[in-house]
Each structure stands twice: as C-alpha cells, then as structure tokens.
Scaffold this motif. Sequence first.
Motif, PDB file in Angstrom:
ATOM      1  N   ARG A  11      68.631  50.538   5.503  1.00 48.49           N
ATOM      2  CA  ARG A  11      67.876  50.836   6.733  1.00 48.49           C
ATOM      3  C   ARG A  11      67.524  52.320   6.810  1.00 48.49           C
ATOM      4  NH1 ARG A  11      70.209  46.390   9.228  1.00 48.49           N
ATOM      5  NH2 ARG A  11      72.178  47.453   9.486  1.00 48.49           N
TER       6      ARG A  11
ATOM      7  N   THR B 100      59.183  46.994   9.619  1.00 49.77           N
ATOM      8  CA  THR B 100      60.057  46.002  10.258  1.00 49.77           C
ATOM      9  C   THR B 100      61.519  46.419  10.165  1.00 49.77           C
ATOM     10  OG1 THR B 100      60.354  44.693   8.246  1.00 49.77           O
ATOM     11  CG2 THR B 100      58.487  44.142   9.645  1.00 49.77           C
ATOM     12  N   ASP B 102      63.970  45.177   8.532  1.00 50.53           N
ATOM     13  CA  ASP B 102      64.876  44.034   8.656  1.00 50.53           C
ATOM     14  C   ASP B 102      64.762  43.202   7.382  1.00 50.53           C
ATOM     15  OD1 ASP B 102      66.108  41.596   9.147  1.00 50.53           O
ATOM     16  OD2 ASP B 102      65.510  41.577  11.256  1.00 50.53           O
ATOM     17  N   ARG B 105      64.730  39.234   7.471  1.00 49.65           N
ATOM     18  CA  ARG B 105      63.474  38.669   7.942  1.00 49.65           C
ATOM     19  C   ARG B 105      62.405  38.758   6.842  1.00 49.65           C
ATOM     20  NH1 ARG B 105      61.087  40.791  13.621  1.00 49.65           N
ATOM     21  NH2 ARG B 105      60.531  42.538  12.278  1.00 49.65           N
TER      22      ARG B 105
END
Lengths: 201, 201
Positions: A11, B100, B102, B105
Amino acid sequence: MAEDHDPEAWRAAQARKKRIVDERVARATEDRGVLVVNTGNGKGKSTAGFGTVARALGHGFRVGVVQFIKGSFSTGEEAFFRRFPEVDYHVMGEGFTWETQDRERDVAAAEAAWQRAEAMLADDTLQLVLLDELNIVLDKGYLELDRVLAVLQARPRMQSVVVTGRRAPDALIEAADTVSWMKMVKHAFRAGVKAQKGVEL
Amino acid sequence: MAEDHDPEAWRAAQARKKRIVDERVARATEDRGVLVVNTGNGKGKSTAGFGTVARALGHGFRVGVVQFIKGSFSTGEEAFFRRFPEVDYHVMGEGFTWETQDRERDVAAAEAAWQRAEAMLADDTLQLVLLDELNIVLDKGYLELDRVLAVLQARPRMQSVVVTGRRAPDALIEAADTVSWMKMVKHAFRAGVKAQKGVEL
C-alpha cells in the motif's frame, strides 16, 4: 515483487506511485496541441497513428490524414476511416517507391501530398492531423525538411500532429513533444507467416 | 544517399529492395492468426492495439476487446469503439491500481476480466482479440501466466491476438509471433504539457 507479501509495504508503494503521478499532473499545465513522432524499425508506428485517429474521433474531433506512402499494407485502415465524414483522408498517388522505381514521379506525388498536408496544417477546425510515413519521404529527400518544420511550427495552437515512419530526421525529433521509438523484437512475416488481414493489412 | 545523384544506381537499389521484399512474401506461406505483443515504456502500445482494431473493422471483421486497466487515459477509444456492434468491448471494473490501492479487489477484477477474455479466445467468429494492458496484470501477478499462455495457444487457428502493456513476461514474448518494443524518447507530459484529448486521452 517483495511488496506482494507485505500488504503494508504494497500500500505504501502504491501511495508513492500515486503521489508521483498526481504531482506530474499538477505540473503539466501548458495547454496546446502536441507534435508526436512514431519512428524506429518495428511494427506499430502507423498503427499507433491510426489508433490516435480513433481516439480523436471518440471525442468528436475532426481529423486530417495524409498517407505519404500508399502501399499494400494499409487497406484496412483506409477502408475504415474513409467511412467517417469527420475524417479528411488523402492518399499519395503512387505505390511504394521500390514498386514504382521512378524517382521523378515519387517527388511529384510527395509534393502534391504535401500541398494537402499544408492545407490541413492551416485549418484550425482539424484537432488532429496524421502525416503517415512522412519520415520516409523526408529521409529520401522528396521534400525539404526546413519547409516541413516551418509549416508544423506555424500550425494552429490547439492542433496536434502525429508523424510516422522509420528514420525520422534528427531536427524533427528535436522539434517534437513526444517521440516513441518502435523497435522490432520479432516479426511473424520474417518467420514465414503470411501477413494477416486485419492485423498487418 | 549517394544513389540520389545517380539515377541508374538508384534504380538498381530500388530493384534490389523490391526483390528482397518479393522473396520474403513468397516465403511467407503459413496462413494463421498471429500473436502480437506491444511492450516497452514508450507511448503507442495500446494506441497501436486500437489501430489494429480499426484495421480489422476495415475488413469487416468481428473484434473482441478487454481493457485490463481502466484508467483515465482511455476515454476516447472506448467511446469510439463501443459505437460498433461488431466490437465486443469489456472494461475491467476498477481504476489504476495506485488509485484503488486495494490488491484483493484488483485480483478479483482481473479474474473477472480474464473470464471475458477466455470466452473471446474460444470464439472463432472473432478474428481479432485485443487484450489491452494484460502485461501489467501479469507483471503484478494478478493472473497466472501459465494459464494465460495455455488459453492463448489453444485459441482458434485464424484468430489473431494483440497483447499490450509494459513489462511483457519473457515467456509471452517467447510465445509471440510479432513483438514491438516501444521506447520513450521524450514525452510532452513530462515537459509540462497537459495530456491532450484525442491524442493521449
């Protein structure tokens, strides 16, 4: 990637990439048409040019196309884009130069095609002009480079231009905003596969 | 070129070129769809993919398109090619992965998009399938490479496929018939020019 196994690190890496992209977008504030050159010995130079035409039509733009070399390798895109009234499509009269084998005729055909290109490059209702295989004509000396550069530089501010063909002259690369070099890694045709309609034709 | 000043030498050079091309055409007798990969860090990979779609439509072919990365940089071509009933157009659900942030996903969206691609790669009424940005999805490990290669190899004999995106896996380059490497020489955006509609968007 190591990040794959650590969601936190992944992330963080994604956030870093997003920041870089966002900063670049914020810095890119100059709003004007661009000069794009697709050159090199690989496939995709003209094809990307025609993809750009499709993209422009998607925005409802008017587009000019001049094909400076009319070969047997462009039947599909010509058939396709001639369907659209918003495309002004001109094909230079003669075939590949090694098929015609007549330099005088090639020079005259290049000159006639350039006249059409000049008119397009003065027309601010055309948001995009594709000068397909112009590089080849310049490389062969059929048209004077300085004259071509002067017309490109004097075009309407919001008009973008895509120039394709191998051996783009250095001064054109210098004048361009975006330059991609298409390098041939391998080619089906050289491996004995017939050129396929809808891919290469 | 020295040949420019000697019409005889020039004609001989042209005849030689024509002979080489003619011989290559004569040798290229295998008639089947080809697997094309457009990769590298330069502009023109997807654009050339969409140019190939235009060329195929010019021949009256049916075409499948799956866009594996739905970014803000593909509005023009999507708007354009969705107009055509002969194009089956699918866009993967999510935005750029760094937007995004993520991964779960993204993997699910890649899987759903691949299901659509698999159906296209089994449909012999589609002469061309464009798998736009599939390389990125493979590079990130969102889809298993072996599975993708097996489906590509088992596709209908006359179907051609274009795969785009930077960092094409080595095994995909190995499996491909035609590979072009698009190298960025320069880019307007990096020089501070706003991405232009109809050229980059």
